[in-house]
Design a protein around this motif. Structure first.
Motif, PDB file in Angstrom:
ATOM      1  N   TYR A 285       0.825  -1.206   0.000  1.00  0.00           N
ATOM      2  CA  TYR A 285       0.000   0.000   0.000  1.00  0.00           C
ATOM      3  C   TYR A 285       0.859   1.256   0.000  1.00  0.00           C
ATOM      4  N   SER A 286       0.579   2.133  -0.937  1.00  0.00           N
ATOM      5  CA  SER A 286       1.317   3.391  -1.070  1.00  0.00           C
ATOM      6  C   SER A 286       0.749   4.433  -0.112  1.00  0.00           C
ATOM      7  N   LEU A 287       1.422   5.573  -0.042  1.00  0.00           N
ATOM      8  CA  LEU A 287       0.947   6.683   0.779  1.00  0.00           C
ATOM      9  C   LEU A 287      -0.411   7.162   0.281  1.00  0.00           C
ATOM     10  N   GLY A 292      -6.621   7.225   1.623  1.00  0.00           N
ATOM     11  CA  GLY A 292      -8.015   6.841   1.495  1.00  0.00           C
ATOM     12  C   GLY A 292      -8.396   5.699   2.422  1.00  0.00           C
ATOM     13  N   ALA A 293      -7.482   4.737   2.592  1.00  0.00           N
ATOM     14  CA  ALA A 293      -7.814   3.521   3.339  1.00  0.00           C
ATOM     15  C   ALA A 293      -8.003   3.749   4.831  1.00  0.00           C
ATOM     16  N   LEU A 294      -7.085   4.506   5.459  1.00  0.00           N
ATOM     17  CA  LEU A 294      -7.119   4.624   6.918  1.00  0.00           C
ATOM     18  C   LEU A 294      -8.362   5.333   7.442  1.00  0.00           C
ATOM     19  N   THR A 295      -8.983   6.165   6.594  1.00  0.00           N
ATOM     20  CA  THR A 295     -10.235   6.800   7.001  1.00  0.00           C
ATOM     21  C   THR A 295     -11.403   6.275   6.177  1.00  0.00           C
ATOM     22  N   GLY A 296     -11.110   5.323   5.297  1.00  0.00           N
ATOM     23  CA  GLY A 296     -12.138   4.767   4.427  1.00  0.00           C
ATOM     24  C   GLY A 296     -12.396   3.307   4.725  1.00  0.00           C
ATOM     25  N   GLU A 297     -12.261   2.457   3.703  1.00  0.00           N
ATOM     26  CA  GLU A 297     -12.697   1.072   3.806  1.00  0.00           C
ATOM     27  C   GLU A 297     -11.957   0.276   4.879  1.00  0.00           C
ATOM     28  N   PHE A 298     -10.673   0.563   5.082  1.00  0.00           N
ATOM     29  CA  PHE A 298      -9.930  -0.187   6.101  1.00  0.00           C
ATOM     30  C   PHE A 298     -10.531   0.028   7.486  1.00  0.00           C
ATOM     31  N   SER A 299     -10.937   1.261   7.771  1.00  0.00           N
ATOM     32  CA  SER A 299     -11.498   1.547   9.097  1.00  0.00           C
ATOM     33  C   SER A 299     -12.993   1.264   9.176  1.00  0.00           C
ATOM     34  N   THR A 300     -13.705   1.406   8.050  1.00  0.00           N
ATOM     35  CA  THR A 300     -15.158   1.245   8.096  1.00  0.00           C
ATOM     36  C   THR A 300     -15.624  -0.186   7.859  1.00  0.00           C
ATOM     37  N   ILE A 326      -6.508   3.574  15.199  1.00  0.00           N
ATOM     38  CA  ILE A 326      -5.964   4.144  13.966  1.00  0.00           C
ATOM     39  C   ILE A 326      -5.735   5.640  14.112  1.00  0.00           C
ATOM     40  N   ASP A 327      -4.514   6.089  13.803  1.00  0.00           N
ATOM     41  CA  ASP A 327      -4.186   7.507  13.784  1.00  0.00           C
ATOM     42  C   ASP A 327      -3.799   7.879  12.345  1.00  0.00           C
ATOM     43  N   PRO A 328      -4.735   8.478  11.588  1.00  0.00           N
ATOM     44  CA  PRO A 328      -4.466   8.799  10.184  1.00  0.00           C
ATOM     45  C   PRO A 328      -3.781  10.143   9.978  1.00  0.00           C
ATOM     46  N   SER A 329      -3.478  10.846  11.059  1.00  0.00           N
ATOM     47  CA  SER A 329      -2.971  12.217  10.925  1.00  0.00           C
ATOM     48  C   SER A 329      -1.615  12.280  10.233  1.00  0.00           C
TER      49      SER A 329
END
Length: 335
Positions: A285-287, A292-300, A326-329
């Motif tokens: 997984y790229s940056l 998108g993932a950490l606040t999107g499908e991976f977390s939801t 998860i800390d997406p900051s």
């Protein structure tokens, strides 16, 4: 290479000092410094190719290019050792399976997921001979797999997705390295294992097929970078630089995949030939994808799937939440 040692059952070793660590993560409303703080950054790693971009970064001088003067990659052979080192503060960060990270947090270890490293697509799978054509066909059948591992998670997830449970099959516990061989030898009709054992089994018998893969739910078998909360708070610039370095290494790998695979294979102690199919079955997984993932499908979605599967496999005994873990900051701050 025994993946039960690499990403097996979580055996928590949280020392008293770790419980006392301040659980405050980096404040999202504070600007993360673009220049990393001075001093070493110690990251724990095991010989799994999913963590391979750190080896590319080391070989290509990409840590220093990101302003990190002293990144120490500390090698471990077993989960229990890397868990203990992280818990006792000997490490700043570690590369671990998502379900292992959940076990750490459930046990009281103050860490956060800051980066999704890789997901297994076809590198973890259920394989069967010509007499089995669907998961539903497993009812009453013997299934070889290693308990307490990613194979355990995948099997129970596949069964649940098809309205079944482990009670509907006959478990045949054995090391993942032996499961494929048991299928080929006719000892069992179905096996759950991972690369390179999948390719070895299919090469020996053309009737052996992939019945169910981890790619059915991308992220179910996945790896993440976790960082201790105290480090997120005291050295956020280093964490940001590490994330940028991963992305730089992945870009280098994409531009010279053969060279990158050679570096990674050497680092994990295998040949490129033995690992090529494993590489093909793993997605890094790229940056940009992490943003998108950490606040999107991976977390939801993925997070809940992994949590449920880990509980079903007996690897997680307490609830955890994406907000807690998860800390997406940092990926948001990275360019």
């Amino acid at each position: 290479m025994m993946r039960n040692n690499l990403r097996g059952q979580f055996r928590a070793l949280v020392v008293a000092a770790a419980i006392g660590l301040a659980p405050a993560a980096y404040a999202a409303d504070t600007t993360i410094p673009a220049t990393p703080e001075a001093g070493p950054f110690k990251i724990g790693i095991e010989p799994w190719l999913g963590y391979g971009q750190w080896h590319v970064a080391e070989a290509k001088g990409l840590f220093k290019a990101s302003g990190l003067s002293d990144v120490q990659i500390v090698n471990f052979a077993e989960d229990k050792d890397i868990n203990a080192a992280l818990a006792s503060g000997q490490l700043d960060a570690a590369n671990i399976a998502t379900h292992t990270a959940m076990g750490m947090v459930a046990a009281g270890l103050p860490v956060k997921i800051v980066l999704l490293l890789d997901v297994s697509m076809t590198a973890d799978a259920m394989i069967a001979g010509k007499d089995i054509s669907s998961v539903a066909d497993l009812k009453g059948k013997q299934v070889a797999f290693e308990e307490g591992t990613t194979s355990d998670i995948l099997l129970k997830y596949a069964l649940a997705k098809n309205g079944m449970s482990i009670a509907d099959v006959q478990p045949v516990p054995m090391p993942a390295a032996d499961a494929g061989s048991a299928l080929i030898a006719g000892q069992v009709p179905v096996a759950v294992t991972y690369e390179p054992y999948l390719t070895a089994a299919r090469a020996q018998n053309k009737d052996v097929k992939l019945l169910f893969t981890a790619g059915e739910d991308p992220g179910l078998i996945s790896d993440v970078l976790v960082v201790r909360d105290e480090v997120l708070k005291s050295r956020p610039g280093q964490v940001l630089a590490m994330i940028k370095t991963w992305d730089a290494a992945l870009k280098d790998y994409s531009a010279d995949t053969a060279g990158g695979r050679a570096i990674i294979s050497k680092a994990v102690g295998s040949s490129v030939e033995d690992l090529n199919t494993a590489f093909d079955g793993v997605r890094y997984y790229s940056l940009a994808e992490n943003k998108g993932a950490l606040t999107g499908e991976f977390s939801t979605k993925t997070f809940a799937d992994v949590e449920a599967a880990a509980k079903n496999a007996g690897l997680l005994q307490a609830d955890v939440t994406p907000e807690q873990m998860i800390d997406p900051s940092f990926v948001k701050a990275a360019e």
